[in-house]
Design a protein around this motif. Structure first.
Motif, PDB file in Angstrom:
ATOM      1  N   ILE A 253       0.682   9.798   3.567  1.00 20.11           N
ATOM      2  CA  ILE A 253       2.342   9.950   3.170  1.00 20.11           C
ATOM      3  C   ILE A 253       2.545   8.740   2.417  1.00 20.11           C
ATOM      4  CG2 ILE A 253       4.333   9.783   4.588  1.00 20.11           C
ATOM      5  CD1 ILE A 253       3.361  10.856   7.044  1.00 20.11           C
ATOM      6  N   LEU A 254       2.154   7.522   2.506  1.00 17.39           N
ATOM      7  CA  LEU A 254       2.426   6.473   1.861  1.00 17.39           C
ATOM      8  C   LEU A 254       2.332   6.745   0.388  1.00 17.39           C
ATOM      9  CD1 LEU A 254       4.020   3.803   2.605  1.00 17.39           C
ATOM     10  CD2 LEU A 254       1.641   2.864   2.680  1.00 17.39           C
ATOM     11  N   ASP A 255       1.013   7.433   0.181  1.00 19.62           N
ATOM     12  CA  ASP A 255       0.519   7.515  -1.230  1.00 19.62           C
ATOM     13  C   ASP A 255       1.088   8.806  -1.824  1.00 19.62           C
ATOM     14  OD1 ASP A 255      -1.432   5.483  -0.940  1.00 19.62           O
ATOM     15  OD2 ASP A 255      -2.993   6.642  -0.383  1.00 19.62           O
ATOM     16  N   SER A 256       1.656   9.591  -1.116  1.00 22.21           N
ATOM     17  CA  SER A 256       2.286  10.784  -1.822  1.00 22.21           C
ATOM     18  C   SER A 256       3.643  10.216  -2.218  1.00 22.21           C
ATOM     19  CB  SER A 256       2.452  11.837  -0.644  1.00 22.21           C
ATOM     20  OG  SER A 256       3.618  11.527   0.345  1.00 22.21           O
ATOM     21  N   LEU A 257       4.498   9.328  -1.839  1.00 21.68           N
ATOM     22  CA  LEU A 257       5.752   8.911  -2.177  1.00 21.68           C
ATOM     23  C   LEU A 257       5.781   8.685  -3.822  1.00 21.68           C
ATOM     24  CD1 LEU A 257       6.779   6.634   0.470  1.00 21.68           C
ATOM     25  CD2 LEU A 257       7.194   8.929   0.408  1.00 21.68           C
ATOM     26  N   ASN A 258       6.886   8.963  -4.426  1.00 24.92           N
ATOM     27  CA  ASN A 258       7.035   8.798  -5.704  1.00 24.92           C
ATOM     28  C   ASN A 258       7.294   7.367  -6.165  1.00 24.92           C
ATOM     29  OD1 ASN A 258       9.732   8.310  -4.804  1.00 24.92           O
ATOM     30  ND2 ASN A 258      10.488  10.355  -5.766  1.00 24.92           N
ATOM     31  N   LYS A 259       7.086   6.356  -5.167  1.00 22.02           N
ATOM     32  CA  LYS A 259       7.247   4.979  -5.709  1.00 22.02           C
ATOM     33  C   LYS A 259       6.595   3.917  -4.562  1.00 22.02           C
ATOM     34  CE  LYS A 259      11.401   5.110  -2.740  1.00 22.02           C
ATOM     35  NZ  LYS A 259      12.887   4.658  -2.817  1.00 22.02           N
ATOM     36  N   GLU A 260       6.545   2.852  -4.732  1.00 20.28           N
ATOM     37  CA  GLU A 260       5.804   1.938  -3.730  1.00 20.28           C
ATOM     38  C   GLU A 260       6.824   1.162  -2.858  1.00 20.28           C
ATOM     39  OE1 GLU A 260       2.925  -1.885  -4.432  1.00 20.28           O
ATOM     40  OE2 GLU A 260       1.845   0.122  -4.808  1.00 20.28           O
ATOM     41  N   ILE A 261       6.782   1.362  -1.477  1.00 23.07           N
ATOM     42  CA  ILE A 261       7.680   0.593  -0.764  1.00 23.07           C
ATOM     43  C   ILE A 261       6.926  -0.235  -0.049  1.00 23.07           C
ATOM     44  CG2 ILE A 261       8.943   2.707  -0.448  1.00 23.07           C
ATOM     45  CD1 ILE A 261       7.726   3.236   2.364  1.00 23.07           C
ATOM     46  N   ILE A 262       7.590  -1.207   0.742  1.00 26.61           N
ATOM     47  CA  ILE A 262       7.181  -2.152   1.731  1.00 26.61           C
ATOM     48  C   ILE A 262       7.093  -1.729   3.154  1.00 26.61           C
ATOM     49  CG2 ILE A 262       7.774  -4.564   2.553  1.00 26.61           C
ATOM     50  CD1 ILE A 262       8.727  -5.294  -0.404  1.00 26.61           C
TER      51      ILE A 262
END
Length: 310
Positions: A253-262
């Motif tokens: 899920i984290l890798d599928s996002l269109n940006k890097e979040i904390i």
């Protein structure tokens, strides 16, 4: 520029302090972070102060963090666990604390299962009170260290989008975080199953989202909360497995996002439920930084409150 002293004699909740107080605590914590990263990690700031840690509920991280902060400031520390005390024999809260104050204690750090216990106590005894968590009400130092960690990582809290995911209904961390982040100018969203979102939460000015992916695509920071099974008297969702499928944060899920979040978590982590191990241990996670910052923030709070003593 922050003020040079706190506006309150106690730290009972984020709702009782203002933005200047928060910024003063952060500036003071910056100095204490330098202290705890040097070879000699102790300063004599509270050498003449005695602090009692009174925990009516189980705690590992918060209690250790406060105790370490107190010792780093050279305070005398008294630890009190209600389960092994006269409270289990029926002694009242005021009697318990008055007996401890008779030992000449200046400050009380208290965790209690009932909301408002710290406020009640502050009206009946002379010592200064630091709320280390009261029921599902507030946990101010956790909110301060969370916001401080965001500031450290992103440079500022103002204008950032923070989503708090999970058991909002039973979480004192969520309420304190919402209040603290908003006072610092952040946008806040809560995300979780309908049964775990308080009915009137929008009155606090937060957004509500039930789709985890939508919430993650919106945010800069995701604060993943633990499911508080010990506070739940009925079943709020079919199973932990189903909750994990719907609201658990995984690496795909984290890798599928269109940006890097904390990614943040106040702990203790239920690995595989609200967050998987590969996310908790990833470079986007600042969970261990939160733990380190907790000591600096608590040192700052104790130091600044001690300066308020009559």
């Amino acid at each position: 520029m922050a003020a040079d002293k706190l506006s309150s004699r106690h730290l009972l909740g984020i709702k009782d302090i203002n933005r200047n107080d928060i910024e003063l605590i952060f500036e003071t914590a910056d100095n204490f972070k330098d202290v705890i990263n040097r070879p000699i990690k102790r300063v004599p700031s509270l050498r003449d102060i005695t602090i009692a840690n009174i925990f009516f509920e189980n705690s590992t991280r918060t209690k250790l963090s406060f105790e370490l902060a107190e010792k780093r400031l050279s305070a005398d520390v008294v630890n009190f666990a209600a389960s092994s005390s006269s409270v289990s024999k029926g002694e009242t809260l005021i009697d318990t604390v008055n007996n401890i104050l008779a030992m000449k204690v200046d400050m009380v750090v208290m965790r209690h299962p009932y909301a408002g216990a710290g406020v009640f106590l502050s009206k009946h005894i002379n010592a200064q009170i630091v709320n280390a968590g009261d029921g599902a009400h507030e946990h101010p130092t956790q909110a301060l260290l969370d916001a401080y960690s965001i500031r450290e990582k992103l440079g500022d809290v103002a204008g950032k989008k923070v989503v708090i995911v999970g058991d909002i209904l039973h979480s004192r961390v969520a309420i304190s975080n919402i209040l603290c982040l908003q006072k610092l100018g952040a946008e806040v969203m809560v995300c979780g199953p309908t049964t775990l979102i308080p009915r009137h939460i929008t009155s606090l000015g937060v957004k509500v989202e039930h789709d985890l992916r939508k919430a993650l695509n919106w945010c800069d920071v995701a604060n993943m909360l633990r499911i508080q099974l010990e506070r739940q008297d009925i079943k709020y969702f079919p199973s932990l497995r189903e909750y994990a499928m719907m609201y658990g944060l995984t690496k795909p899920i984290l890798d599928s996002l269109n940006k890097e979040i904390i990614v943040m978590h106040p702990g203790p982590i239920n690995r595989g439920v609200e967050i998987t191990s590969d996310v908790a241990d990833s470079k986007q996670s600042i969970i261990l930084e939160q733990v380190e910052n907790g000591v600096a923030i608590r040192m700052a709070v104790l130091y600044l409150l001690a300066a308020q003593r009559d």
